[in-house]
Enzyme design. Structure first.
Site, PDB file in Angstrom:
ATOM      1  N   CYS B  51      -5.284  -6.495  -0.245  1.00  0.00           N
ATOM      2  CA  CYS B  51      -5.206  -7.930   0.021  1.00  0.00           C
ATOM      3  C   CYS B  51      -3.831  -8.335   0.542  1.00  0.00           C
ATOM      4  O   CYS B  51      -3.688  -9.382   1.164  1.00  0.00           O
ATOM      5  CB  CYS B  51      -5.558  -8.724  -1.233  1.00  0.00           C
ATOM      6  SG  CYS B  51      -4.658  -8.204  -2.675  1.00  0.00           S
ATOM      7  N   HIS B 102       9.424   3.937   2.857  1.00  0.00           N
ATOM      8  CA  HIS B 102       8.527   2.776   2.805  1.00  0.00           C
ATOM      9  C   HIS B 102       7.289   3.085   1.949  1.00  0.00           C
ATOM     10  O   HIS B 102       6.902   2.284   1.093  1.00  0.00           O
ATOM     11  CB  HIS B 102       8.109   2.363   4.222  1.00  0.00           C
ATOM     12  CG  HIS B 102       7.109   1.254   4.228  1.00  0.00           C
ATOM     13  ND1 HIS B 102       7.450  -0.050   3.935  1.00  0.00           N
ATOM     14  CD2 HIS B 102       5.764   1.252   4.441  1.00  0.00           C
ATOM     15  CE1 HIS B 102       6.363  -0.799   3.977  1.00  0.00           C
ATOM     16  NE2 HIS B 102       5.330  -0.036   4.280  1.00  0.00           N
TER      17      HIS B 102
END
Lengths: 307, 426
Positions: B51, B102
């Site tokens: 999401c 990351h």
């Protein structure tokens, strides 16, 4: 007995409000304690003041002057504030309740300080007088509580609708609790004020039988009664609806209660708390240095049906 | 190192952008991985879509370049049938060690909206397993993701990042739900969807005292499982409107491609309700409820993922120290992983160099012994050992230099030099 002046508790409440405001702005949650203790100190001083006053006049404060009556209402609001803090220490109720307390104390300071004692001259039963005064005082305290709760409801509702985060220093009660308490405040205020007015009418008739010059044509009585009627019209629907939710209820409550309070406080200031048929005996309430034996014609000072 | 990530998240792109390029159904993943295999047959890919983020991790285990940012954007545009300019400006990219860092930050929940939330590890695992199932993984992505899970575990153990309120559901309920309702044990809670997010929210609400769960899902089997696990009741999807009219709290986390509740539909539902306050938490990406519903009446409170951002930012500021600790761990682990990877990359060169030199040694020793047939067995062994030592000593400086280079960064320059100097063939 302690020599307490109006300044003592007014200053304490003001200090509590300033701390509460700085807590809301800075987000320092620990400031709620100094604020609470300052307000508590004010409440203790306030209680002593009313006690001294009652002892000095040999009257319950509600049956003394208009000034005393306003101080009693301020005292009830402050007790409600302490009650809410006991319920949830995080709630920033002080920011809403303390200004009302301060306004009542401030306006009270300029209201008439003449004492009333219709018991001695009018021969009206003291029980009826007390009932009239207690009902109206509790009703007005409920009006103030409802107004404060409605204001909190609207602020909380606005925050939730605009999806803003909870300000760190200003925790508000949830909408469900606010709506329930607001409903309760309306439920108390409307009948209490209504019954208080009714008791006033009974007092007028009882007073006339005893030969006292009591009348229902007093502008104070008429305007106050009209304000009460407007409030009933505004809130009648809310009382019928058993689902105490919604912004509209809060807006209506706030409007109705603001109208009522403005009317009462305005009348106090404009008329000096007096009525056309009052025969006052002025007594300084600030010093409270001695006992007072006042004689007066007013039934219940500050109340809509006082004469 | 040929690792490349192109991504957007809650920081770089608003929900309406993210929901356009999100992968919400298995069909979309299937299509994406099929197209990937035909367009980039020698590259590895892991697609992560939650999401809060859409991320593409592409890698090439050999020396060839991994797909570029432009080719990844084109791929994404093709899969979603969108013009690239609708979303490309919201995409960021990292390559090599920065791409590794990351991924570690994502897996450790440092990059999450709710700092320290545990769901993201499960979501990264699910993404990796899916890529594995679609045969899009390879040696590089395998090593990278396995390492990411280890780093995530280490951060969770060695820092207090995951302490306190650490799920989207808990933030939403704490920040907004508790400001609407005093208690939840007397409320009717409707859960639309039965995925991991829905389950996580149900778990949190159960802890808050909710007893009355109603679960609605297109797949009734999954809904029944969720309902029975948490003592709720499953209802057919066709009864959604009827149940929405009764609900006080609605949690929606479906994989639908478009809103399942439109404004008109919700207006009809509200007309059938008793006008009670309704708290709707829309965790779907794309959103399940039309955002306009938020303004339909005074008692409807609708929140989506992005509405929680301010609270999560404040939470992040409060946990600054833990974030610093976690970043230190990630720095160390990134460096270690990259070194290990470079070290592994030098392996084939080292092996070829050793093999070739020892082959030459063996040839020369065999020639020598053919001429010196009178040499005893013990002398033969002594000579063989001596020559082997010479070869090893000669090999030592270039191999050490290679190892040292791998420790300091990419050793590809030196590897090329060695290949040319010693004529090492593929």
């Amino acid at each position: 007995m302690l020599d307490v002046t109006v300044f003592c508790f007014f200053a304490s409440y003001l200090l509590a409000l300033v701390i509460e405001a700085s807590r809301a702005m800075s987000g320092r949650s620990w400031l709620r304690w100094p604020s609470f203790f300052a307000a508590l100190a004010g409440l203790v001083a306030h209680t002593f003041f009313l006690w001294n006053r009652g002892q000095a006049l040999d009257l319950p404060p509600l049956l003394a002057s208009h000034q005393d009556w306003m101080f009693v209402v301020a005292w009830i609001v402050c007790v409600l504030y302490v009650f809410v803090i006991a319920y949830d220490q995080r709630v920033g109720i002080g920011l809403f309740a303390l200004p009302v307390v301060l306004v009542f104390v401030f306006v009270g300071r300029f209201a008439s300080d003449v004492t009333s004692n219709g018991l001695a001259e009018g021969g009206i039963p003291r029980g009826w007088l007390l009932l009239h005064a207690i009902l109206l005082s509790l009703g007005i305290a409920a009006v103030i509580a409802g107004g404060v709760l409605s204001l909190m409801y609207l602020l909380q509702h606005n925050r939730l609708k605009h999806k803003r985060m909870i300000p760190r220093g200003l925790t508000l009660l949830n909408l469900e609790t606010l709506a329930q308490w607001n409903y309760l405040a309306i439920l108390i205020a409307v009948p209490m004020l209504g019954l208080g007015l009714l008791a006033g009418v009974v007092l007028v008739f009882l007073g006339r039988q005893q030969g006292a010059s009591l009348t229902l044509n007093d502008p104070f009585v008429i305007v106050s009664s009209l304000a009460w009627l407007v409030m009933v019209v505004f809130l009648g629907g809310t009382l019928r609806n058993r689902q105490p939710v919604g912004k509209a209820v809060a807006v209506r409550t706030l409007l109705a209660f603001t109208l009522l309070l403005t009317t009462l406080l305005g009348l106090q200031l404009i008329t000096g708390g007096g009525h056309t048929s009052a025969r006052p005996t002025p007594v300084s309430s600030a010093g409270l240095s001695g006992s007072h034996t006042s004689r007066l014609a007013c039934v219940v000072p500050g109340s809509p049906l006082s004469v | 190192m040929n690792v490349h990530v192109v991504y957007c998240n809650h920081e770089t792109a608003a929900l309406d952008v993210r929901e356009r390029i999100a992968f919400s159904s298995e069909d979309q993943f299937d299509l994406a991985y099929r197209r990937w295999r035909s367009a980039f047959p020698r590259s590895e890919l892991v697609l992560l879509s939650t999401c809060n983020r859409v991320e593409l991790y592409a890698a090439r285990p050999d020396d060839e370049e991994a797909p570029t940012r432009e080719s990844l954007i084109r791929f994404l545009a093709d899969v979603h049938n969108l013009p690239p300019d609708q979303f490309s400006s919201h995409l960021l990219e990292h390559q090599g060690p920065e791409a590794v860092r990351h991924l570690f930050e994502v897996a450790c929940s440092l990059d999450s909206m709710v700092l320290g939330e545990p769901q993201i590890v499960a979501q990264v695992k699910e993404a990796y397993e899916r890529a594995f199932r679609y045969e899009a993984c390879g040696p590089l992505t395998n090593a990278l993701f396995q390492m990411a899970f280890r780093v995530s575990g280490r951060v969770r153990t060695e820092t207090a990042l995951a302490g306190g309120r650490v799920s989207i559901a808990s933030v939403a309920v704490g920040e907004f739900g508790r400001s609407i309702f005093d208690r939840f044990d007397d409320k009717t809670v409707l859960v639309i969807g039965a995925g991991a997010m829905a389950e996580e929210t149900v778990r949190y609400l159960a802890d808050e005292g909710v007893r009355d769960f109603l679960v609605v899902n297109r797949n009734p089997q999954r809904a029944t499982e969720l309902a029975s696990e948490w003592g709720g009741h499953m209802h057919p999807y066709e009864q959604l409107d009827e149940i929405l009219a009764q609900a006080d709290v609605v949690v929606s986390a479906t994989g639908s491609d478009e809103p399942i509740v439109s404004v008109e539909r919700f207006r009809r539902i509200r007309a059938r309700s008793r006008g009670q306050s309704i708290f709707i938490l829309d965790l779907g990406t794309p959103r399940d409820f039309d955002p306009v519903i938020a303004g339909i009446d005074d008692n409807t409170f609708l929140y989506d993922i992005d509405d929680l951002k301010a609270t999560c930012d404040a939470n992040r500021v409060r946990r600054r120290k833990e974030v610093e600790k976690a970043r230190k761990i990630i720095d160390v682990e990134t460096e270690r992983f990259v070194q290990e990877l470079y070290h592994r990359a030098t392996g084939p060169i080292v092996k070829r160099l050793r093999d070739e030199w020892h082959a030459i040694r063996q040839q020369e020793v065999d020639l020598l012994f053919a001429k010196l047939s009178h040499v005893s067995e013990s002398d033969r062994q002594a000579i063989e050992k001596s020559v082997e030592r010479i070869v090893n000593k000669l090999l030592h400086p270039p191999l050490e230099a290679l190892k040292d280079e791998a420790r300091r960064g990419s050793p590809h320059g030196l590897m090329d030099a060695l290949k040319r100097l010693f004529h090492l063939t593929e």
